[in-house]
Design a protein around this motif. Structure first.
Motif, PDB file in Angstrom:
ATOM      1  N   PHE A   1       0.869  -1.172   0.000  1.00  0.00           N
ATOM      2  CA  PHE A   1       0.000   0.000   0.000  1.00  0.00           C
ATOM      3  C   PHE A   1       0.906   1.222   0.000  1.00  0.00           C
ATOM      4  O   PHE A   1       1.768   1.351   0.879  1.00  0.00           O
ATOM      5  N   VAL A   2       0.742   2.117  -0.983  1.00  0.00           N
ATOM      6  CA  VAL A   2       1.660   3.244  -1.168  1.00  0.00           C
ATOM      7  C   VAL A   2       0.878   4.550  -1.227  1.00  0.00           C
ATOM      8  O   VAL A   2      -0.131   4.658  -1.933  1.00  0.00           O
ATOM      9  N   LEU A   3       1.379   5.550  -0.487  1.00  0.00           N
ATOM     10  CA  LEU A   3       0.792   6.890  -0.489  1.00  0.00           C
ATOM     11  C   LEU A   3       1.898   7.926  -0.650  1.00  0.00           C
ATOM     12  O   LEU A   3       3.055   7.658  -0.325  1.00  0.00           O
TER      13      LEU A   3
ATOM     14  N   ARG B   1       9.676   5.573   2.393  1.00  0.00           N
ATOM     15  CA  ARG B   1      10.526   4.816   1.480  1.00  0.00           C
ATOM     16  C   ARG B   1      11.613   5.745   0.949  1.00  0.00           C
ATOM     17  O   ARG B   1      11.473   6.968   1.025  1.00  0.00           O
ATOM     18  N   PRO B   2      12.672   5.202   0.380  1.00  0.00           N
ATOM     19  CA  PRO B   2      13.742   6.054  -0.165  1.00  0.00           C
ATOM     20  C   PRO B   2      13.259   7.029  -1.247  1.00  0.00           C
ATOM     21  O   PRO B   2      13.826   8.102  -1.403  1.00  0.00           O
ATOM     22  N   ASP B   3      12.188   6.677  -1.976  1.00  0.00           N
ATOM     23  CA  ASP B   3      11.692   7.556  -3.038  1.00  0.00           C
ATOM     24  C   ASP B   3      10.802   8.683  -2.495  1.00  0.00           C
ATOM     25  O   ASP B   3      10.265   9.475  -3.263  1.00  0.00           O
ATOM     26  N   GLY B   4      10.622   8.749  -1.155  1.00  0.00           N
ATOM     27  CA  GLY B   4       9.847   9.823  -0.557  1.00  0.00           C
ATOM     28  C   GLY B   4       8.405   9.467  -0.263  1.00  0.00           C
ATOM     29  O   GLY B   4       7.747  10.163   0.503  1.00  0.00           O
ATOM     30  N   ARG B   5       7.910   8.404  -0.878  1.00  0.00           N
ATOM     31  CA  ARG B   5       6.541   7.988  -0.582  1.00  0.00           C
ATOM     32  C   ARG B   5       6.524   7.157   0.691  1.00  0.00           C
ATOM     33  O   ARG B   5       7.562   6.812   1.227  1.00  0.00           O
ATOM     34  N   ARG B   6       5.309   6.841   1.171  1.00  0.00           N
ATOM     35  CA  ARG B   6       5.139   5.985   2.355  1.00  0.00           C
ATOM     36  C   ARG B   6       4.505   4.683   1.915  1.00  0.00           C
ATOM     37  O   ARG B   6       3.669   4.675   1.012  1.00  0.00           O
ATOM     38  N   ALA B   7       4.878   3.587   2.601  1.00  0.00           N
ATOM     39  CA  ALA B   7       4.356   2.285   2.180  1.00  0.00           C
ATOM     40  C   ALA B   7       4.397   1.281   3.320  1.00  0.00           C
ATOM     41  O   ALA B   7       5.158   1.424   4.272  1.00  0.00           O
TER      42      ALA B   7
END
Length: 91
Positions: free
Chosen positions: A15-17, A45-51
């Motif tokens: 699940f990614v936000l 996450r390293p890409d700046g999103r949350r998961a």
């Protein structure tokens, strides 16, 4: 957004936000965790999103929602469908 990896007998769903939408802590809450907030909290996450990732048995249907700070409930637009107030996930 939902990221899926289908295996022989299971489906791993992430699940990614976005990093800050909505602001504050967010949990995935559903029938797979007895609707308990905080069990599956999204982390940066390293890409700046949350998961957060959850492993599901194959061939099942689950219902879930997101719960953000301030008692803000919302659904996943990319879910397999919606029933009532909940998002539907087919594994």
């Amino acid at each position: 957004m939902l990221e899926r990896k289908t295996r022989k007998d299971r489906t791993d769903v992430t699940f990614v936000l976005p990093a800050d939408q909505p602001p504050g802590e967010v949990s995935v809450v559903g029938d797979f965790n007895d609707w308990r907030p905080g069990t599956h909290t999204l982390a940066p996450r390293p890409d700046g999103r949350r998961a957060v990732s959850v492993r599901f048995p194959a061939g099942q249907v689950h219902y879930f929602r997101y719960l953000a700070a301030g008692d803000y409930w919302f659904n996943e637009e990319a879910a397999d469908g919606h029933e009532g107030a909940n998002s539907r996930l087919n594994t």
